[in-house]
Design a protein around this motif. Structure first.
Motif, PDB file in Angstrom:
ATOM      1  N   ILE A  87     -22.215 103.089  12.994  1.00  0.00           N
ATOM      2  CA  ILE A  87     -23.253 104.099  12.795  1.00  0.00           C
ATOM      3  C   ILE A  87     -22.616 105.490  12.907  1.00  0.00           C
ATOM      4  O   ILE A  87     -21.873 105.752  13.855  1.00  0.00           O
ATOM      5  CB  ILE A  87     -24.378 103.944  13.843  1.00  0.00           C
ATOM      6  N   PRO A  88     -22.841 106.387  11.962  1.00  0.00           N
ATOM      7  CA  PRO A  88     -22.227 107.717  12.027  1.00  0.00           C
ATOM      8  C   PRO A  88     -22.522 108.412  13.353  1.00  0.00           C
ATOM      9  O   PRO A  88     -23.605 108.253  13.931  1.00  0.00           O
ATOM     10  CB  PRO A  88     -22.865 108.461  10.849  1.00  0.00           C
ATOM     11  N   ARG A  89     -21.587 109.210  13.813  1.00  0.00           N
ATOM     12  CA  ARG A  89     -21.718 109.857  15.110  1.00  0.00           C
ATOM     13  C   ARG A  89     -22.479 111.177  15.024  1.00  0.00           C
ATOM     14  O   ARG A  89     -22.626 111.869  16.035  1.00  0.00           O
ATOM     15  CB  ARG A  89     -20.342 110.084  15.737  1.00  0.00           C
ATOM     16  N   HIS A  90     -22.952 111.552  13.820  1.00  0.00           N
ATOM     17  CA  HIS A  90     -23.772 112.758  13.696  1.00  0.00           C
ATOM     18  C   HIS A  90     -24.970 112.634  14.632  1.00  0.00           C
ATOM     19  O   HIS A  90     -25.682 111.618  14.633  1.00  0.00           O
ATOM     20  CB  HIS A  90     -24.251 112.935  12.251  1.00  0.00           C
ATOM     21  N   VAL A 129     -30.260 105.075  18.323  1.00  0.00           N
ATOM     22  CA  VAL A 129     -30.388 104.694  19.742  1.00  0.00           C
ATOM     23  C   VAL A 129     -31.851 104.509  20.105  1.00  0.00           C
ATOM     24  O   VAL A 129     -32.227 103.532  20.760  1.00  0.00           O
ATOM     25  CB  VAL A 129     -29.718 105.748  20.639  1.00  0.00           C
ATOM     26  N   GLN A 130     -32.697 105.440  19.688  1.00  0.00           N
ATOM     27  CA  GLN A 130     -34.118 105.335  20.024  1.00  0.00           C
ATOM     28  C   GLN A 130     -34.726 104.072  19.421  1.00  0.00           C
ATOM     29  O   GLN A 130     -35.495 103.363  20.085  1.00  0.00           O
ATOM     30  CB  GLN A 130     -34.882 106.560  19.527  1.00  0.00           C
ATOM     31  N   VAL A 149     -23.719  98.674  20.185  1.00  0.00           N
ATOM     32  CA  VAL A 149     -24.078  98.117  18.877  1.00  0.00           C
ATOM     33  C   VAL A 149     -23.834  99.147  17.774  1.00  0.00           C
ATOM     34  O   VAL A 149     -23.330  98.817  16.689  1.00  0.00           O
ATOM     35  CB  VAL A 149     -25.548  97.654  18.869  1.00  0.00           C
ATOM     36  N   GLY A 150     -24.145 100.411  18.053  1.00  0.00           N
ATOM     37  CA  GLY A 150     -23.900 101.462  17.074  1.00  0.00           C
ATOM     38  C   GLY A 150     -22.437 101.584  16.719  1.00  0.00           C
ATOM     39  O   GLY A 150     -22.081 101.765  15.542  1.00  0.00           O
ATOM     40  N   ALA A 151     -21.586 101.482  17.749  1.00  0.00           N
ATOM     41  CA  ALA A 151     -20.148 101.557  17.498  1.00  0.00           C
ATOM     42  C   ALA A 151     -19.677 100.357  16.673  1.00  0.00           C
ATOM     43  O   ALA A 151     -18.860 100.498  15.754  1.00  0.00           O
ATOM     44  CB  ALA A 151     -19.399 101.618  18.822  1.00  0.00           C
TER      45      ALA A 151
END
Length: 273
Positions: A203-206, A214-215, A197-199
């Motif tokens: 969502i920035p990969r920092h 994620v949490q 979902v982040g990808a």
């Protein structure tokens, strides 16, 4: 005993317990931990033990509230899952259940034999009539679990253990769940969903940003899974983050509300969880 830093937050939390139940504060928990474990080993309480006492006292207040919801006609079976040395299960038996004078038993499930053995050794020093069984096994193993426990509690269930406890609480017919997860890693079931979902959302990969995302999504998936299984769920702070950063408590009660369950299942389906 020395004064506890952060103890005021626990006292406030415990003070919210039902007025007909005796209040338990962190200092009393300290004294019991010292009596049951530390003094028996010829040592003294460490700073982490004092912090643990704050968390245990707050969890005991939650157990007291949960016990008050269990009708006397029902068996009062309490599961302490991922129990460690069974701090919560032992003191729930002695300080919460025993004063009520009602039949009950505690089942503690711990995968590390040495920790389970420490819990068993402490039972004699505890001197309670409440039966306590410290079982060595994995919380994911259905054979470890009693049928339809009234209350399942888990303080700092690490990584995938938190998700396994949710699964087994649902499958065993547990009526109430008090869950405080600990660290999250890639092996946690919701982590792969969160990464996908982040990808998709860009969502920035920092690392700090991605870790928080994620949490948050793992926490959301756990909440939705409980709601989909029929649990009315609250997520609250068990204690101050200065005591532990892993301070969120899932307070869940099985009510089986169809509309809420359907809504949660639809949300899980959208997330692919």
């Amino acid at each position: 005993m020395h004064a506890l830093s952060g103890g005021d937050a626990t006292v406030r939390a415990v003070a919210q317990a039902p007025i007909n139940l005796r209040q338990i504060d962190a200092r009393e928990v300290e004294e019991w931990l010292d009596r049951l474990f530390v003094a028996a080993e010829g040592a003294s309480l460490r700073r982490e033990d004092r912090r643990k006492a704050i968390e245990v006292a707050a969890m005991l207040a939650e157990v007291a509230r949960a016990v008050a919801r269990v009708a006397r006609a029902r068996d009062l079976v309490v599961v302490d899952a991922a129990a460690g040395k069974t701090y919560v299960g032992l003191l729930a038996a002695k300080l919460v259940i025993e004063p009520l004078g009602r039949p009950a038993r505690v089942v503690a499930i711990e995968r590390e034999p040495a920790r389970a053995a420490a819990g068993r050794a402490a039972i004699a020093r505890l001197a309670t009539p409440i039966p306590i069984d410290c079982i060595v096994g994995d919380v994911a193993d259905a054979a470890m679990w009693p049928a339809e426990p009234a209350i399942v509690c888990a303080l700092h269930a690490c990584g995938p253990a938190a998700d396994a406890i949710i699964d087994r609480a649902v499958a065993s017919g547990a009526r109430q769940l008090l869950l405080v997860p600990c660290c999250t890693s890639d092996v946690v079931p919701g982590a792969a969903v969160a990464a996908r979902v982040g990808a998709e959302l860009g969502i920035p990969r920092h690392a700090p940003v991605r870790r928080r995302f994620v949490q948050a999504l793992v926490d959301a998936l756990r909440t939705l899974r409980l709601e989909a299984a029929g649990f009315q769920t609250e997520v609250v702070e068990l204690c101050a983050p200065t005591v532990t950063p892993h301070n969120l408590l899932w307070r869940a009660r099985r009510v089986g509300e169809p509309a809420r369950m359907a809504e949660a299942r639809a949300a899980l389906s959208r997330l692919g969880g």
